[in-house]
Design a protein around this motif. Structure first.
Motif, short mmCIF file in Angstrom:
data_model
loop_
_atom_site.label_atom_id
_atom_site.label_comp_id
_atom_site.label_asym_id
_atom_site.label_seq_id
_atom_site.Cartn_x
_atom_site.Cartn_y
_atom_site.Cartn_z
N SER A 9 72.12 44.44 -12.33
CA SER A 9 71.91 42.86 -12.43
C SER A 9 72.35 42.73 -10.81
O SER A 9 72.02 42.13 -10.04
CB SER A 9 72.74 42.84 -13.35
OG SER A 9 73.94 42.21 -13.15
N PHE A 10 73.41 43.60 -10.19
CA PHE A 10 74.05 43.84 -9.44
C PHE A 10 73.24 44.14 -8.39
O PHE A 10 72.27 43.91 -7.10
CB PHE A 10 75.12 44.29 -9.42
CG PHE A 10 76.03 44.23 -8.70
CD1 PHE A 10 76.71 42.68 -9.77
CD2 PHE A 10 77.37 44.44 -7.88
CE1 PHE A 10 78.55 42.33 -9.29
CE2 PHE A 10 78.81 44.11 -7.27
CZ PHE A 10 78.78 43.27 -8.18
N ALA A 11 72.69 45.40 -8.55
CA ALA A 11 71.92 46.09 -7.69
C ALA A 11 70.58 45.60 -7.02
O ALA A 11 70.15 45.76 -6.74
CB ALA A 11 71.41 47.64 -8.25
N GLN A 12 70.08 45.22 -7.91
CA GLN A 12 68.93 44.44 -8.02
C GLN A 12 69.25 43.10 -6.78
O GLN A 12 67.81 42.68 -6.69
CB GLN A 12 67.78 44.39 -9.51
CG GLN A 12 67.73 45.05 -10.01
CD GLN A 12 66.70 44.84 -11.13
OE1 GLN A 12 66.92 43.99 -11.39
NE2 GLN A 12 66.61 45.98 -11.69
N GLU A 13 70.06 42.92 -6.43
CA GLU A 13 70.12 41.42 -6.31
C GLU A 13 69.55 41.87 -5.05
O GLU A 13 69.11 40.90 -3.90
CB GLU A 13 71.48 41.18 -6.04
CG GLU A 13 71.59 39.81 -7.18
CD GLU A 13 72.70 39.43 -8.09
OE1 GLU A 13 73.76 39.79 -7.23
OE2 GLU A 13 73.10 38.59 -8.73
N PHE A 14 69.82 42.43 -4.36
CA PHE A 14 69.48 42.67 -2.41
C PHE A 14 69.27 44.28 -1.87
O PHE A 14 70.35 45.24 -2.43
CB PHE A 14 70.57 42.14 -1.69
CG PHE A 14 72.27 42.39 -1.55
CD1 PHE A 14 73.18 42.02 -2.66
CD2 PHE A 14 72.50 43.12 -0.48
CE1 PHE A 14 74.24 43.02 -2.62
CE2 PHE A 14 73.45 43.88 -0.40
CZ PHE A 14 74.57 43.38 -1.70
N HIS A 15 68.43 44.30 -0.91
CA HIS A 15 69.05 45.70 -0.42
C HIS A 15 69.88 45.74 0.90
O HIS A 15 69.55 44.69 2.00
CB HIS A 15 67.44 46.08 0.20
CG HIS A 15 66.40 45.59 -1.21
ND1 HIS A 15 66.26 47.08 -1.88
CD2 HIS A 15 65.59 45.45 -1.36
CE1 HIS A 15 65.26 46.57 -2.61
NE2 HIS A 15 64.45 45.65 -2.31
N LEU A 16 70.33 47.06 0.84
CA LEU A 16 71.25 47.12 1.95
C LEU A 16 70.35 48.10 3.51
O LEU A 16 70.40 49.29 2.66
CB LEU A 16 72.61 46.94 1.71
CG LEU A 16 73.74 47.92 2.87
CD1 LEU A 16 74.20 46.55 3.44
CD2 LEU A 16 74.93 48.68 1.87
N TYR A 17 70.76 47.53 4.60
CA TYR A 17 69.59 47.89 5.25
C TYR A 17 71.01 48.58 6.51
O TYR A 17 71.24 47.13 6.66
CB TYR A 17 68.51 47.36 5.75
CG TYR A 17 68.03 46.80 5.34
CD1 TYR A 17 67.63 47.91 4.50
CD2 TYR A 17 66.79 45.85 5.04
CE1 TYR A 17 66.41 47.31 3.66
CE2 TYR A 17 66.18 45.21 4.10
CZ TYR A 17 65.21 46.47 3.15
OH TYR A 17 64.35 46.00 2.97
N ASP A 18 71.45 49.77 6.81
CA ASP A 18 72.53 49.69 7.11
C ASP A 18 72.09 49.98 8.88
O ASP A 18 72.16 50.35 9.76
CB ASP A 18 72.96 51.33 7.53
CG ASP A 18 73.70 51.46 5.99
OD1 ASP A 18 75.13 50.09 5.81
OD2 ASP A 18 73.97 51.55 4.73
N THR A 19 70.18 50.72 8.91
CA THR A 19 70.14 50.70 10.62
C THR A 19 68.72 49.59 10.18
O THR A 19 67.88 49.28 9.26
CB THR A 19 69.63 51.95 10.64
OG1 THR A 19 68.81 52.38 9.61
CG2 THR A 19 70.35 53.11 10.88
N MET A 20 68.06 49.27 11.74
CA MET A 20 67.61 48.70 11.34
C MET A 20 66.58 49.41 11.20
O MET A 20 65.23 49.08 10.71
CB MET A 20 66.75 48.81 13.83
CG MET A 20 66.35 47.35 13.90
SD MET A 20 66.02 45.88 13.35
CE MET A 20 63.91 45.44 13.00
N GLN A 21 65.92 50.94 11.35
CA GLN A 21 64.64 51.42 10.82
C GLN A 21 64.46 51.03 9.65
O GLN A 21 63.32 51.47 9.27
CB GLN A 21 64.68 53.75 11.25
CG GLN A 21 64.77 53.55 12.72
CD GLN A 21 66.42 53.52 13.56
OE1 GLN A 21 67.51 53.04 12.40
NE2 GLN A 21 66.45 53.65 14.64
#
Lengths: 204, 183
Positions: free
Chosen positions: B26-38
């Motif tokens: 339920s956590f994982a679907q809450e947001f995407h983590l983008y480490d880079t601009m790409q």
């Protein structure tokens, strides 16, 4: 010359207008501009101008404020910049550009409290009318403008490249720019971007 | 007796595992983590011809938080249109557990949320929009090669709508009746 009929002239004139309006669009100073001096009220009640700093070799005009977490993150680094460079003739002059009508935490009284609490070694000025902020073109806090002794702008931008962790900073842009200024070299880069809080303009 | 204990023990362990799996997913679907601009750029190009509204915000930025509900409302208003909302937070990665996730839970944001952790801000900001210097809130609308930028807070849904709607005008009739969530 016959081709210069009315529609063509209208087109040319409007194109000229468009071109010049585009040219003048970025409000505020760019590197190389000469900044106007200003007089603002300091937290100690005195009125401070750049010309009050008699032997200054330059000025670090830092737009900052009380409430913004990015300004808070950089607070110690701004203090350190002053401690390092004021003895070399380049003092920090902090300016709060925000309207307390929008952010009560940025009122003059709150500025006084914060300056006392954090023992600011530099002037912390209140740009109540927001004219200095507009002249400089400051859009966020913190936003640094490095001027030389003739008030010519040498650098605009961020303090360094890592707000979150001072220990992981790779580029100390402001330090590099001041060092360049003291040597008479052009800073590289002389313009950087950074995340920050928008300047809070008072309601019209 | 031994059987009894092992049964309950096993049940407890199973229930715990099920709970953990459900909880973390339920956590994982809450947001995407983008480490880079790409990674963010890849997400932007995924939108292809849809109108993509990207808002840059942070939990510590008061005006940003105030305008967040407008984006959910906008999405609802254009229900059935080819519009996507992406709320890109610039919160610190180190505060994801402590501040960011609890905030998302409390606010019940419906739109797609991402956290951009690329620290090379000076490089990625102009890739979003040349004249942006990094102050937030900031919003861009993207559709194909067109981009429009707005700095500062939208004080109402109408203001946000006026900014976004020109991108939607040439979208032919909305796809047929979809049940919209909420009102």
């Amino acid at each position: 010359m016959k081709s210069l009929n009315l529609p063509t002239i209208i087109l040319l004139v409007s194109a000229a207008f468009w071109f010049f309006s585009w040219k003048s669009a970025p409000a505020g100073y760019i590197v190389g501009d000469k900044a106007a001096d200003f007089s603002l009220k300091n937290v100690d009640g005195s009125i401070v101008s750049l010309s009050d700093y008699k032997d200054a070799k330059g000025y670090l005009v830092v737009f900052t404020c009380n409430h913004c977490p990015y300004a808070q993150i950089y607070e110690q680094r701004i203090i350190d910049l002053h401690k390092k460079f004021a003895p070399l003739g380049v003092p920090v002059i902090a300016v709060n550009p925000n309207s307390p009508l929008i952010v009560p935490e940025d009122s003059y009284e709150e500025m006084q409290k914060r300056a006392r609490l954090k023992k600011y070694p530099f002037a912390y000025l209140f740009d109540e009318e927001q004219t200095v902020m507009s002249q400089f073109g400051a859009t966020r806090t913190p936003h640094v403008f490095l001027l030389d002794s003739n008030r010519v702008v040498w650098y605009i931008g961020a303090i360094d490249d890592n707000p979150e962790s001072p220990s992981l900073v790779k580029n100390r842009w402001v330090e590099a720019a001041v060092n360049a200024l003291l040597l008479g070299d052009c800073p590289s880069p002389d313009f950087t971007r950074a995340v920050g809080c928008t300047v809070k303009r008072k309601p019209r | 007796m031994v059987h009894f204990f092992t049964f309950w023990f096993r049940l407890k362990v199973t229930l715990f595992v099920v709970f953990m799996v459900v909880w973390t997913s339920s956590f994982a679907q809450e947001f995407h983590l983008y480490d880079t601009m790409q990674q963010l750029e890849a997400r932007i190009s995924q939108a292809s011809d849809a109108t993509l509204v990207i808002n840059f915000w942070a939990t510590w930025c008061k005006p940003c938080v105030e305008e967040l509900p407008c984006f959910d409302d906008l999405k609802e208003q254009y229900c059935g249109y080819d519009i996507q909302i992406l709320l890109v937070s610039l919160d610190f990665k180190s505060q994801v557990e402590k501040k960011f996730i609890p905030f998302l839970r409390a606010q019940k944001i419906k739109s797609e949320v991402a956290l951009l952790a690329d620290q090379d801000v000076n490089t990625w900001i102009p890739r979003i929009y040349e004249d942006w210097d990094g102050a937030i809130p900031a919003t861009i609308v993207v559709r194909g090669n067109r981009r429009k930028f707005s700095l500062g807070k939208f004080s109402s849904l109408e203001e946000l709508d006026a900014f976004v709607s020109p991108f939607l005008l040439d979208t032919t009739t909305p796809l047929k009746p979809v049940t919209c969530r909420g009102k």
